[in-house]
Design an enzyme around this catalytic site. Structure first.
Site, mmCIF file in Angstrom:
data_model
loop_
_atom_site.group_PDB
_atom_site.id
_atom_site.type_symbol
_atom_site.label_atom_id
_atom_site.label_comp_id
_atom_site.label_asym_id
_atom_site.label_seq_id
_atom_site.Cartn_x
_atom_site.Cartn_y
_atom_site.Cartn_z
ATOM 1 C CB ILE A 78 -5.520 5.612 -0.953
ATOM 2 C CG1 ILE A 78 -5.456 4.089 -1.118
ATOM 3 C CG2 ILE A 78 -4.805 6.043 0.307
ATOM 4 C CD1 ILE A 78 -4.022 3.560 -1.231
ATOM 5 C CB SER A 79 -10.608 3.150 0.308
ATOM 6 O OG SER A 79 -11.496 3.881 -0.505
ATOM 7 C CD GLN A 80 -11.108 4.372 5.496
ATOM 8 O OE1 GLN A 80 -11.380 4.293 4.303
ATOM 9 N NE2 GLN A 80 -11.858 5.022 6.347
ATOM 10 N N PRO A 81 -7.582 0.225 4.260
ATOM 11 C CG PRO A 81 -5.416 -0.385 4.921
ATOM 12 C CD PRO A 81 -6.416 0.732 5.024
ATOM 13 N NE ARG B 158 -4.062 1.914 2.274
ATOM 14 C CZ ARG B 158 -4.242 2.909 3.129
ATOM 15 N NH1 ARG B 158 -3.380 3.085 4.132
ATOM 16 N NH2 ARG B 158 -5.265 3.734 3.020
#
Length: 243
Positions: free
Chosen positions: A93-96, A67
């Site tokens: 960027i979205s959270q994992p 990431r």
């Protein structure tokens, strides 16, 4: 079945998509975060598996994708916190956890053709590349598109194909798709996306208007029409039309 299996995680998902601070992992001494690999492994164990992500293939994929390579350099030290991070042009960027949650909802088994609308940094596309045969991503912002193409090429993701364009239109030249994931909110599924989904295919997207709590839904295309399941409350930026 799918919605029931995800119920223990629903309360956590809204907090994650709304801001992420409450879900950030800050309980470990900095000495333990010595490498991206150790942080990634801890992310999979503590942020994903411990919070209801059960699909083994999704967990393995999340453990393989670096990431930190998909965020600007100044944010790389925070890459494995369960938080959205700025990537430029007002986008994040979205959270994992959110990426894993949506990937799990697609129920991929390998070999499928998948479309991602709003591919942004390319991170989710990289995760999907480990789960499907081919991934096609559409991004409206030229700068994000160019950067994601470069990053994915450097990492060797030969089964990810990106284009810049209007996500409402899908990618008819590469259709049909077994699965479609939309990383921005819509009030209804655009007709072109529905037409590009195969019978029995799934589309996962945040349903609802801008500025309100939306519902993450999975819609299956059946012979009798769409079958919709509600998965979780979320907050996403709205989809924008191309100029």
């Amino acid at each position: 079945m799918l919605a029931r299996s995800l119920l223990p995680a629903l309360a956590l998902l809204l907090a994650a998509t709304a801001g992420g601070d409450a879900c950030a992992d800050r309980g470990h001494p900095s000495a333990e975060r010595s490498t991206p690999e150790t942080e990634r492994r801890r992310m999979v164990e503590e942020q994903l598996a411990a919070r209801g992500i059960r699909d083994r293939r999704v967990l393995e994929a999340m453990g393989k994708v670096p990431r930190e390579r998909f965020v600007p350099e100044q944010w790389r030290s925070l890459a494995y916190l369960d938080e959205p991070l700025p990537i430029g042009r007002g986008q994040t960027i979205s959270q994992p956890y959110v990426v894993a949650f949506m990937a799990q909802a697609l129920a991929l088994r390998g070999g499928e053709r998948v479309l991602e609308v709003g591919s942004g940094s390319g991170y989710a596309a990289a995760v999907l590349a480990h789960l499907a045969g081919a991934v096609y991503g559409i991004e409206l912002e030229p700068e994000l598109h160019a950067r994601s193409v470069e990053t994915l090429a450097e990492l060797g993701y030969g089964n990810v194909h990106l284009r810049r364009g209007d996500g409402f239109l899908g990618w008819p030249e590469r259709a049909p798709f077994r699965a479609i994931v939309v990383s921005c909110a819509m009030e209804e599924i655009p007709a072109p996306l529905w037409e590009q989904l195969v019978q029995g295919g799934r589309i996962v997207y945040p349903k609802g208007p801008e500025g309100e709590v939306q519902l993450l839904v999975v819609v299956t295309k059946t012979a009798r029409g769409p079958r919709e399941e509600h998965l979780a409350p979320v907050r996403f930026v709205p989809m924008r039309r191309g100029g």
